[in-house]
Design an enzyme around this catalytic site. Structure first.
Site, PDB file in Angstrom:
ATOM      1  N   SER A 126       0.841  -1.199   0.000  1.00 10.40           N
ATOM      2  CA  SER A 126       0.000   0.000   0.000  1.00 10.40           C
ATOM      3  C   SER A 126       0.871   1.242   0.000  1.00 10.40           C
ATOM      4  O   SER A 126       1.981   1.248   0.568  1.00 10.40           O
ATOM      5  CB  SER A 126      -0.862  -0.026   1.267  1.00 10.40           C
ATOM      6  N   TYR A 150      -1.996  -0.933  10.944  1.00 12.20           N
ATOM      7  CA  TYR A 150      -2.253  -1.535   9.627  1.00 12.20           C
ATOM      8  C   TYR A 150      -1.053  -1.297   8.700  1.00 12.20           C
ATOM      9  O   TYR A 150      -0.517  -2.223   8.085  1.00 12.20           O
ATOM     10  CB  TYR A 150      -3.529  -0.946   9.007  1.00 12.20           C
ATOM     11  N   LYS A 154       2.009  -3.845   6.779  1.00  8.31           N
ATOM     12  CA  LYS A 154       2.452  -3.842   5.374  1.00  8.31           C
ATOM     13  C   LYS A 154       3.963  -3.661   5.301  1.00  8.31           C
ATOM     14  O   LYS A 154       4.654  -4.358   4.562  1.00  8.31           O
ATOM     15  CB  LYS A 154       1.747  -2.729   4.587  1.00  8.31           C
TER      16      LYS A 154
END
Ligand code: NAD
Ligand code: WQD
Length: 344
Positions: A126, A150, A154
């Site tokens: 992302s 979050y 990643k």
């Protein structure tokens, strides 16, 4: 040659569109998804669109025995790994759940890939890994950082994959696809984004407001230093994004002997403000979106858009669809399925 691809999280928003692209390109597709944020109806709809079958397994990627069973049953040549939890706010409230799910799922998957000597791996990363970029557009050499759990999952997974490729370059080749802002739906209106709770992202909030499921869209901030004061993002059509995965697989295949863990942006290189998105949506749908400008959302940056040059030079990929395509397709999906897969 790659013929069978495992798509983890393939029943989800982006995964279901990737399945369409892979099936249309002639691959056999195997999906594993625990359906924690999706419906198996998405899989049926993908078959309806393509006229082809998917081997679907409702299972958790942390379940090693289940994954081993899948790898034993299918001659998997490559993996596209999307399975994971993705809501930024939820990750701040439940960090352990995010670390546990996103990291463990990846560990178990990588162990089973090692066991079955599967080398080619495409990871759903992302643009969040760029944190708060110092300038625009963002290219892959920019420093990485995370601003929430979050995003940290990643970043951690990217780093773990880089370590693994370094340690055993003959056993693993990786493309880290850093998505900007996926939006839109398949042009059939049969698959699309179906958030199970109140949407966090702009586009589903816009379409749900237009259809009357939400009363009013809050536009987070009207005083940014942008074209009209609202936040600017690089929205990318989900079908363009899906095609990027196909090109990444093709590239891994063509470059099969070169060890790599290559990060590649998937974006259009063009930013649009929130008000520009709303205007484009209203124009395409003929619906008015009830909105009000409220305070900025914590953690948001003013502007974020990609430098997509590497995707073009390395993968031969560029985004083809426009903002108008995104809003038109998002509205077709929403208006044909007011309650998402719950309507079927
Ligand atoms: P999604 O929630 O629709 O899809 C993720 C899928 O993974 C869901 O179907 C869910 O049921 C499944 N899943 C979650 N944990 C699992 C587990 N442990 N085992 C098996 N299945 C599991 O989300 P999406 O928007 O399609 O995102 C797909 C991927 O792309 C995610 O990894 C997400 O972080 C990443 N991504 C999304 C965006 C975005 O804005 N949508 C942006 C950048 C990156
Ligand atoms: C877009 C713009 C908002 C909702 C997030 C994640 C990122 C990545 C993509 C996974 C911003 C504005 C939004 C609303 C609004 N996901 N907005 N009202 O924040 O760029 O990125 O999704 O990897 O990690 O952080 O996307 O769709 O939430 O917001 O005004 O109700 O729309 O402020 O300017 P974002 P978004």
């Amino acid at each position: 040659m790659t013929t069978t691809v495992l798509v983890t999280g393939g029943a989800g928003y982006i995964g279901s569109h990737i399945c369409v692209v892979l099936l249309e390109a002639g691959f056999d597709v195997v999906v594993v998804d625990n359906l924690s944020n999706s419906s198996s109806l998405a899989i049926d709809r993908v078959s309806q669109i393509t006229g082809k079958k998917i081997a679907f397994y409702k299972a958790d990627c942390r379940d090693k025995a289940a994954l081993q069973g899948i790898f034993n049953t299918h001659p998997i040549d490559a993996v596209i790994h999307l399975a994971g939890l993705k809501a930024v706010g939820e990750s701040c409230a439940f960090p352990l759940m995010y670390y546990q799910n996103n990291l463990d799922a990846t560990f178990v998957l990588l162990e089973v890939m090692q066991q079955f000597s599967v080398k080619n791996f495409v990871f759903s990363s992302s643009a969040t890994v760029y944190g708060d970029p110092a300038s625009m557009p963002v290219n892959e050499t920019f420093p990485t950082s995370a601003t929430n759990p979050y995003g940290r999952t990643k970043l951690m997974i990217e780093e773990i994959l880089a370590d693994m490729v370094k340690a055993t370059p003959d056993q693993l080749s990786v493309v880290l696809l850093r998505y900007f802002n996926p939006a839109g739906a398949h042009e059939s209106g049969l698959i699309g984004e179906d958030p199970s709770a109140i949407p966090n992202n702009l586009m589903p909030y816009v379409t749900q407001t237009a259809i009357g499921k939400r009363e009013c869209l809050s536009v987070f901030g009207g005083d940014y230093d942008t074209v009209d004061g609202t936040g600017v993002r690089d929205y990318i059509h989900v079908m363009d994004l899906a095609r990027g995965h196909l090109e990444a697989l093709n590239w891994l295949e063509s470059d099969a002997t070169a060890p790599c863990c290559k990060a590649v942006n998937l974006g259009t290189g063009q930013g649009y403000s929130v008000l520009e998105v709303i205007a484009a949506f209203e124009q395409a749908s003929g619906k008015q979106v009830n909105y009000k400008i409220v305070d900025r959302r914590a953690g948001d940056v003013a502007i974020n858009y990609a430098d997509p040059a590497l995707a073009k030079s390395l993968l031969g990929w560029t985004a083809e669809k426009t903002l108008d395509d995104m809003v038109t397709d998002a509205w077709r999906w929403q208006s044909q399925n007011p309650n998402g897969y719950g309507d079927a």
